[in-house]
Design an enzyme around this catalytic site. Structure first.
Site, mmCIF file in Angstrom:
data_model
loop_
_atom_site.group_PDB
_atom_site.id
_atom_site.type_symbol
_atom_site.label_atom_id
_atom_site.label_comp_id
_atom_site.label_asym_id
_atom_site.label_seq_id
_atom_site.Cartn_x
_atom_site.Cartn_y
_atom_site.Cartn_z
ATOM 1 N N ASN A 157 -12.851 -6.885 -31.237
ATOM 2 C CA ASN A 157 -11.579 -6.883 -31.974
ATOM 3 C C ASN A 157 -10.421 -7.496 -31.192
ATOM 4 O O ASN A 157 -9.263 -7.187 -31.435
ATOM 5 C CB ASN A 157 -11.219 -5.456 -32.407
ATOM 6 N N ARG A 158 -10.756 -8.361 -30.265
ATOM 7 C CA ARG A 158 -9.765 -9.068 -29.449
ATOM 8 C C ARG A 158 -8.926 -8.129 -28.582
ATOM 9 O O ARG A 158 -7.873 -8.512 -28.087
ATOM 10 C CB ARG A 158 -8.834 -9.935 -30.326
ATOM 11 N N LEU A 159 -9.400 -6.893 -28.391
ATOM 12 C CA LEU A 159 -8.729 -5.970 -27.479
ATOM 13 C C LEU A 159 -9.361 -6.119 -26.098
ATOM 14 O O LEU A 159 -10.000 -5.208 -25.571
ATOM 15 C CB LEU A 159 -8.835 -4.533 -27.993
#
Length: 213
Positions: free
Chosen positions: A191-193
């Site tokens: 999730n692009r975290l």
């Protein structure tokens, strides 16, 4: 025109947690380098991008090869009179980056480049294959030439001149040691975290901070 908006990848192979990593960034880099070698998929795991600021004021990046990692920093070798060499002479502040896609990792290093000693440069030059030594003599790196035959003909002449002889390192060719003051480790996460841990050398020690993805 080509729309690339659907090019996506989910990063899920690992994590980067402060309590599970060394306090010294050189130790962490060494571990990541070994793991990148073990995972495979990267033909030259020691390939790194170096960005410099040129005389025209523009940044320029290109791939070079890391050849030595010491307690002081990262060493690569090149022509001192090349475009990158001239840029470093004017402004020694450089940025190195490694990207290991199969490990979903990258490392970004800010530091200052300085020439290695003659002894270090001589030793590495003598370890190079004969053809690579000839290439260093034949190529006035970054200069304009009329065609490829200029280089090939020069190498042929040098082969005849130096057959059976020791080639001494030319004084315009040698190593640079990049002494880092900041090293950032990036681990891809879902999730692009992404995980980002930055080490900065402050007050004679390495300080560690987590950055937002």
């Amino acid at each position: 025109m080509k729309d690339l908006s659907d090019y996506r990848k989910s990063y899920e192979k690992s994590e980067l947690i402060e309590t599970a990593i060394p306090d010294n960034p050189f130790e962490l880099f060494g571990l990541w380098f070994q793991e990148a070698e073990a995972i495979g998929g990267t033909e030259e795991v020691n390939a790194m991008t170096i960005a410099t600021i040129g005389k025209d004021g523009f940044p320029k990046s290109r791939i070079v090869l890391l050849k030595q990692l010491t307690s002081e920093g990262f060493i690569f070798f090149t022509n001192y009179e090349s475009e990158k060499g001239k840029a470093i002479a004017d402004n020694p502040n450089v940025c190195l980056s490694f990207f290991w896609p199969y490990a979903e990792r990258q490392v970004i290093i800010k530091g200052k480049a300085e020439k290695t000693s003659d002894e270090v440069s001589d030793a590495y030059f003598q370890s190079r294959p004969f053809g690579s030594q000839l290439g260093a003599l034949a190529s006035h790196q970054s200069e304009i030439i009329s065609n490829r035959e200029v280089l090939e003909d020069k190498v042929k002449d040098l082969e005849e001149e130096f057959i059976g002889k020791v080639i001494n390192r030319p004084d315009y060719w040698g190593g640079y040691l990049v002494k880092p003051y900041e090293i950032e480790f990036w681990q891809g996460r879902p999730n692009r975290l992404h995980d980002r841990i930055r080490f900065q050398y402050r007050e004679n020690t390495w300080k560690k901070d987590r950055l937002s993805s």
